[in-house]
Write an enzyme that holds these catalytic residues in place. Structure first.
Site, PDB file in Angstrom:
ATOM      1  N   GLU A   1      26.871  39.350  49.654  1.00 35.48           N
ATOM      2  CA  GLU A   1      27.424  40.323  48.435  1.00 35.48           C
ATOM      3  C   GLU A   1      26.644  41.378  48.375  1.00 35.48           C
ATOM      4  OE1 GLU A   1      27.303  38.299  44.544  1.00 35.48           O
ATOM      5  OE2 GLU A   1      27.941  36.458  45.696  1.00 35.48           O
TER       6      GLU A   1
ATOM      7  N   GLU B   1      37.771  41.155  37.713  1.00 40.54           N
ATOM      8  CA  GLU B   1      38.293  39.635  37.396  1.00 40.54           C
ATOM      9  C   GLU B   1      37.848  39.792  35.804  1.00 40.54           C
ATOM     10  OE1 GLU B   1      36.423  36.868  40.345  1.00 40.54           O
ATOM     11  OE2 GLU B   1      35.975  38.757  41.389  1.00 40.54           O
TER      12      GLU B   1
ATOM     13  N   LYS C   1      35.580  37.238  33.665  1.00 42.05           N
ATOM     14  CA  LYS C   1      34.217  37.367  33.779  1.00 42.05           C
ATOM     15  C   LYS C   1      33.673  37.842  32.397  1.00 42.05           C
ATOM     16  CE  LYS C   1      32.955  36.817  38.088  1.00 42.05           C
ATOM     17  NZ  LYS C   1      32.474  37.578  39.305  1.00 42.05           N
TER      18      LYS C   1
ATOM     19  N   GLU D   1      30.276  43.236  34.142  1.00 45.29           N
ATOM     20  CA  GLU D   1      30.593  42.229  34.989  1.00 45.29           C
ATOM     21  C   GLU D   1      32.156  42.043  35.545  1.00 45.29           C
ATOM     22  OE1 GLU D   1      29.198  38.794  35.970  1.00 45.29           O
ATOM     23  OE2 GLU D   1      27.664  40.542  36.115  1.00 45.29           O
TER      24      GLU D   1
END
Ligand SMILES: *[C@@H]1O[C@H](CO)[C@@H](O)[C@H](O)[C@H]1NC(C)=O
Length: 337
Positions: A260, A311, A314, A319
């Site tokens: 990541e 997303e 999250k 985030e």
């Protein structure tokens, strides 16, 4: 004579295979996270990856619909086990076999598995001592199934005591007893080490000590000199700290794969999370990735951008804004893979 011809043919074939695996081992992909209630179906996501030349993805856990969508795509996949499964994989060889029979074997001929990751950021933690026996059980089960897929685990920068300067890289006392046998096992089996590397967090938390262009990989100026090596960016420095730590414990050949990295496009207040910074970081990552680090020059980088999508499940703030794409599959910003 016949022998020597056979020999050259075999040598040539080995060379070709090696060149192919070398070429195949490098390049920039993306993490396919699914913590959103509005994300496209896996078949659409895989089509999107193919249309955008994203040839590598990492998935966090084995999900049958994603694996089905990946069949025949040619995309290379890092597939994770759930952290809660790691103690069982370690204690019960039959569970390791079942895990493979469910998640890998049915797809082994149609999905290009790059690596199986045993857990994500588990070192140090209560269950970290299960990682190595889980890897061993999976390896035994893979061999029994006649499959050859590398096995690894994903660690974060907290496994290092002092990542600066890179040559001072050593294992953190809380992580050393786990990491040393793990990386020696990786060295012995030719497995890579998966590493989550986030110059964004380092810069966000120390904006007075770190230059933004050093964090964003957008300068060619040497900012940090470490012995004979010069660093133009923070990602290289953090990878080399890990390479130094590997060397010091007899694991010099373990390749680091960046599981990541990335940069969020939106945050709050003075957060350096902006669309421009995210685009610059990820574009530079793709461009720079071919050069390798000062300690491993010419050894191109394999890295997975976090993440494909914003997303929405999250936490709010930065985030939820790591995505290259919105859930409707339009670009948050443009990056050429
Ligand atoms: C460790 O593993 C056990 C068994 O799977 C699980 O119940 C526990 O929650 C895990 N601990 C942590 C900190 O993840």
């Amino acid at each position: 004579m016949q022998h020597s011809i056979l020999y050259s043919v075999v040598a040539f074939m080995l060379l070709v295979t090696e060149l192919q695996s070398y070429a195949g081992a490098h390049g920039i992909g993306a993490n396919y996270g699914r913590q959103g209630d509005n994300l496209p179906t896996p078949d659409k996501v895989i089509q999107l990856c193919k249309s955008r030349n994203i040839q590598r993805i990492r998935i966090f856990d084995p999900q049958q619909d994603v694996l089905q969508a990946l069949q025949g795509s040619g995309i290379q996949v890092i597939i994770g086990t759930l952290n809660i499964d790691v103690p069982t994989l370690a204690n019960d060889p039959a569970f390791a076999t079942t895990w493979l029979q469910t998640n890998i074997i049915p797809f082994a001929s149609s999905v290009n598995f790059r690596c199986i990751s045993v857990g994500n950021e588990m070192v140090p933690s209560q269950n970290a001592s299960s990682i190595l026996p889980a890897m061993q059980n999976l390896r035994t089960a893979l061999i029994a199934a006649n499959l050859n897929i590398p096995i690894s685990t994903v660690v974060f920068q907290n496994v290092l005591a002092s990542p600066f300067p890179p040559s001072a890289g050593t294992w953190h006392p809380d992580a050393a007893s786990i990491m040393v046998p793990l990386v020696q096992y990786m060295q012995a089996n030719g497995y890579p080490l998966l590493y989550n590397a986030y110059p964004y967090f380092a810069y966000r938390d120390n904006p007075n000590d770190i230059r933004l262009d050093y964090a964003l990989m957008s300068t060619s100026e040497v900012i940090v000199t470490d012995g004979a090596l010069g660093y133009t960016n923070l990602l290289d420095a953090s990878l080399d700290a890990l390479y130094w730590a590997l060397e010091k414990v007899g694991a010099p050949n373990v390749e680091i794969v960046v599981a990541e990295t990335g940069w969020p496009s939106e945050g709050e207040g003075h957060d350096p999370a902006t669309i421009d910074n995210a685009r610059i970081y990820n574009s530079n990552l793709i461009k720079h990735g071919q050069f390798g680090t000062p300690k491993r020059p010419g050894k191109g980088l394999e890295a997975y951008i976090f993440a494909l999508f914003n997303e929405d499940l999250k936490p709010k703030g930065s985030e939820a804004h790591w995505g290259l794409f919105y859930p409707d599959m339009s670009e948050v910003y443009h990056v050429d893979f």
